[in-house]
Structures are given as C-alpha cells and as structure tokens.
Design a protein around this motif. Structure first.
Motif, mmCIF file in Angstrom:
data_model
loop_
_atom_site.group_PDB
_atom_site.id
_atom_site.type_symbol
_atom_site.label_atom_id
_atom_site.label_comp_id
_atom_site.label_asym_id
_atom_site.label_seq_id
_atom_site.Cartn_x
_atom_site.Cartn_y
_atom_site.Cartn_z
ATOM 1 N N UNK A 353 -44.181 -17.956 -4.264
ATOM 2 C CA UNK A 353 -44.288 -16.986 -3.100
ATOM 3 C C UNK A 353 -42.857 -16.405 -2.676
ATOM 4 N N UNK A 354 -41.997 -17.336 -2.656
ATOM 5 C CA UNK A 354 -40.767 -16.925 -1.864
ATOM 6 C C UNK A 354 -39.975 -16.036 -2.875
ATOM 7 N N UNK A 355 -40.028 -16.234 -4.155
ATOM 8 C CA UNK A 355 -39.596 -15.553 -5.104
ATOM 9 C C UNK A 355 -40.204 -14.145 -5.232
ATOM 10 N N UNK A 356 -41.401 -14.113 -5.139
ATOM 11 C CA UNK A 356 -42.279 -12.745 -5.232
ATOM 12 C C UNK A 356 -41.510 -11.848 -4.144
ATOM 13 N N UNK A 357 -41.825 -12.504 -2.887
ATOM 14 C CA UNK A 357 -41.218 -11.578 -1.650
ATOM 15 C C UNK A 357 -39.907 -11.289 -1.714
ATOM 16 N N UNK A 358 -39.104 -12.171 -2.075
ATOM 17 C CA UNK A 358 -37.710 -11.707 -2.394
ATOM 18 C C UNK A 358 -37.650 -10.571 -3.580
ATOM 19 N N UNK A 359 -38.512 -10.493 -4.329
ATOM 20 C CA UNK A 359 -38.387 -9.518 -5.418
ATOM 21 C C UNK A 359 -38.916 -8.314 -4.840
ATOM 22 N N UNK A 360 -39.882 -8.248 -4.028
ATOM 23 C CA UNK A 360 -40.481 -7.170 -3.201
ATOM 24 C C UNK A 360 -39.514 -6.723 -2.331
ATOM 25 N N UNK A 361 -38.768 -7.487 -1.440
ATOM 26 C CA UNK A 361 -37.731 -6.970 -0.564
ATOM 27 C C UNK A 361 -36.751 -6.445 -1.083
ATOM 28 N N UNK A 362 -36.017 -6.493 -2.357
ATOM 29 C CA UNK A 362 -35.127 -6.040 -2.954
ATOM 30 C C UNK A 362 -35.677 -4.743 -3.583
#
Length: 367
Positions: A353-362
């Motif tokens: 989840x954290x990885x997906x949100x990080x990708x979304x933020x970038x």
C-alpha cells in the motif's frame, strides 16, 4: 472565494467500529469452513458433492460447514457501512478513492492469482485436471488481472476462486463513487432505494444475480450507516431489530426457494447486532478487534492457495485425503490460513500500500 462544503455532519463521531472489524475476521473463518470440503474432492473435471458430515466435529460445527458461504454477503454489507463512514464526509474522496482501492486490493490479488496459476499448473500436470476451479484459461486470467472476471461474461469461477466476490465488489465501488454527490445530499434515501431495489430485482430472478446482490448489499450497508447518522439505529432499537431479523431468517430458510431472502435477513441481523455491540462499547474494550480484522483480506485470498499446496503435498506423498477428516488437520489448516492472513497484512499488504501511494504521489507531482 468559494467556501469548501462542510460534510462533517455526515460522519459519526466514532472513529473505528471495532466489533465490525472483529466480525470481518470471524466472517473470513466462516469461509474457511465452507471451503474445507474442497480437500475431499478427487481430481475430476466436474463438480462433486462432498458428504460434509465426514468433516471434523460436524455434529457441532455443521452450520458453519453448510452455511459459511453467506459470510461473503456480510462482507459486502459491512463494506457499504464502512465506505459511507469513510467517504461521505471526506471532501477529497473523489480524488483519493481509486488510488486507495488499488493500493488495498490489487497487490495481494495479483500475487495470489499468480501463485494459483502456478499451483493449478502443477496439479494439472499431475492429475490431468484442475483443482475445484476448472475455467483456468487465458481469457479468465486476463479478466482476473483487473478484477473483471465475474461481471457476467465468465463461464465459472477461476484460478483463486474466492476473488469472484472482489470482482463484483469493484462494481459496487464504482456505483458508490458515481453516486457520492447524491448520497451526500440524501444518504439514507439514495442508499436505501439503490440497495432495496437491486436486492428486489435479484430476488425476483433478475440477470447477473451476483452483481445485483453485491451492489444491493453494499448500499443497504450504506443505508444502515445513514440511519445511524439520523439516530434511528441505537442499541435499544438494534437489539430487538436484529433478533427479529434472526427469527425471520430462520423462518424464510424453512420455506422452499427462500434461501436468498433468508440470507438478506440473516446478513442484516448480524450487522445490526454487531453494530449494537459497537455503539455500546463507549470505553473501547473491543479496540483489539481492529488489528484482528486486518487479517481478514489475507485469510480470504490465501486460504485456497494454502489448501491446494496441502493437497499437492498429500497426493505427492501417497497419503489419503481422508487425513483431512482428523480434527488436528482442520486445526492445522486453519492455523496456517489465519497466520498467513496476519503475516500477509503486516509484511506484504501494508508495504505494498505504501509503495502504491508513493508511486501515485510521484505521478501526481509530475502531472
């Protein structure tokens, strides 16, 4: 300068519903009971009815073995309740809704889909047929990736079979997301009309029963939240209402062809009684339920891969599958599935989840 709308009146002061969280774990365990019969199905390319009475402690646990599948409908209703709690008052709901859904559902779904494709290949190479779910072709695999495999064009359940309910729930999410402006204006009316209307069509024999029932249960769960917002559902009313629905469910079950209606009554009886416990827990004694409920998604998606791995092990060692008739084997299997749920949530789902949100933020920053 326009003022941002205030939706604070659309959220109950209670941040978490710990009894509902705990009930999700119990619902996942009910599904384990329902699917335990799979172990006894021999390698044949068609459906086999198992004598469920051979399963461990059947005299005591027979109801769970026979009716554990109704936990899926309960999951849908609880989801509707929780989504109303989380998103009705969230001004940024439209923007963050789908990234949150992708982060929550897809990483574990894709992992277990790939593992089941591998395990089914091993089982097929050994026995000449698939384990339980026989429509494991390229079409259903490709449809499974975006969770579109049970929208009405499927031949049957495929690969990691329980994911069919996630496929239908995605459509409930889509309707909720589209209906959010209307829900904010009249949450009880919109949710109740949608929920009862779709379930009525389902009970009347409408097309694509599973999708209709999923969206219907989801929105009746949202309607329950809206009724709680209005103060109509409180422990004093929830307890008698829940018990009345229990009685109605058993009465309907005793009638011919009334199983779906009985499931509707039983589902909301369970929801109302659990909500009564939550609303009575002013001191937060059930706070532990939140962490226990976190494992439910992992249990739900891991239990079939674990089951197939055990079957492959049993068959490869020349053992009889009658070993599953032993109580110790039931406890062993349940321990594996529940442990996998907790480990999966802590070590895979949360980091993913954290990885997906990080990708979304970038991606948003670049856009």
């Amino acid at each position: 300068m326009t003022t941002a709308p205030d939706f604070s009146h659309l959220r109950l002061p209670q941040r978490h519903f710990h009894a509902l969280d705990l009930s999700r774990l119990l619902a996942a365990i009910m599904v384990l009971f329902w699917h335990y019969q799979h172990i006894f199905v021999p390698p044949v390319p068609y459906h086999v009815n198992v004598d469920r009475a051979i399963q461990p402690w059947y005299e005591t646990l027979g109801w769970f073995y026979n009716h554990g599948h109704v936990a899926v409908q309960y999951f849908w209703a609880v989801s509707g309740f929780v989504f109303a709690h989380v998103y009705l008052a969230d001004r940024s709901a439209h923007a963050r809704f789908w990234p949150a859904r992708v982060a929550r559902l897809w990483p574990l779904h894709l992992l277990t889909l790939a593992i089941m494709a591998l395990l089914q290949g091993l089982y097929f190479a050994r026995s000449g047929t698939e384990f339980i779910y026989h429509t494991n072709d390229l079409k259903h695999f490709l449809l499974s990736i975006p969770l579109m495999q049970y929208w009405g064009w499927q031949e049957n359940q495929s690969f990691n079979g329980p994911s069919w309910s996630l496929s239908t729930e995605i459509l409930a999410y889509l309707v909720f997301w589209m209906a959010l402006p209307a829900l904010r204006r009249a949450p009880l009316a919109v949710a109740f009309v949608l929920g009862t209307g779709l379930l009525w069509i389902m009970l009347a024999g409408g097309p694509n029963k599973d999708v209709l029932s999923c969206v219907g249960y989801f929105f009746l769960g949202s309607a329950a939240y809206a009724a709680t917002l209005k103060g109509w559902l409180r422990p004093a009313s929830l307890l008698p209402l829940g018990m009345a629905l229990v009685a109605i469910a058993f009465a309907l079950k005793a009638q011919y062809r009334a199983g779906d209606a009985a499931t509707v009554a039983g589902t909301f009886a369970a929801l109302f009684l659990t909500l009564a416990i939550d609303l009575s827990d002013a001191k937060g004694r059930l706070k532990f339920g939140q962490k226990l409920g976190d494992a439910s998604y992992g249990i739900y998606l891991w239990h079939i891969p674990i089951q197939l791995a055990l079957v492959l092990l049993i068959d490869s060692t020349g053992q009889s599958r009658d070993i599953a008739r032993q109580p110790w084997f039931l406890l062993f299997y349940f321990t594996l599935a529940i442990t996998a749920g907790f480990i999966s949530h802590a070590k895979f789902e949360r980091p993913a989840q954290r990885a997906v949100f990080a990708l979304w933020g970038r991606w948003k920053a670049r856009a």
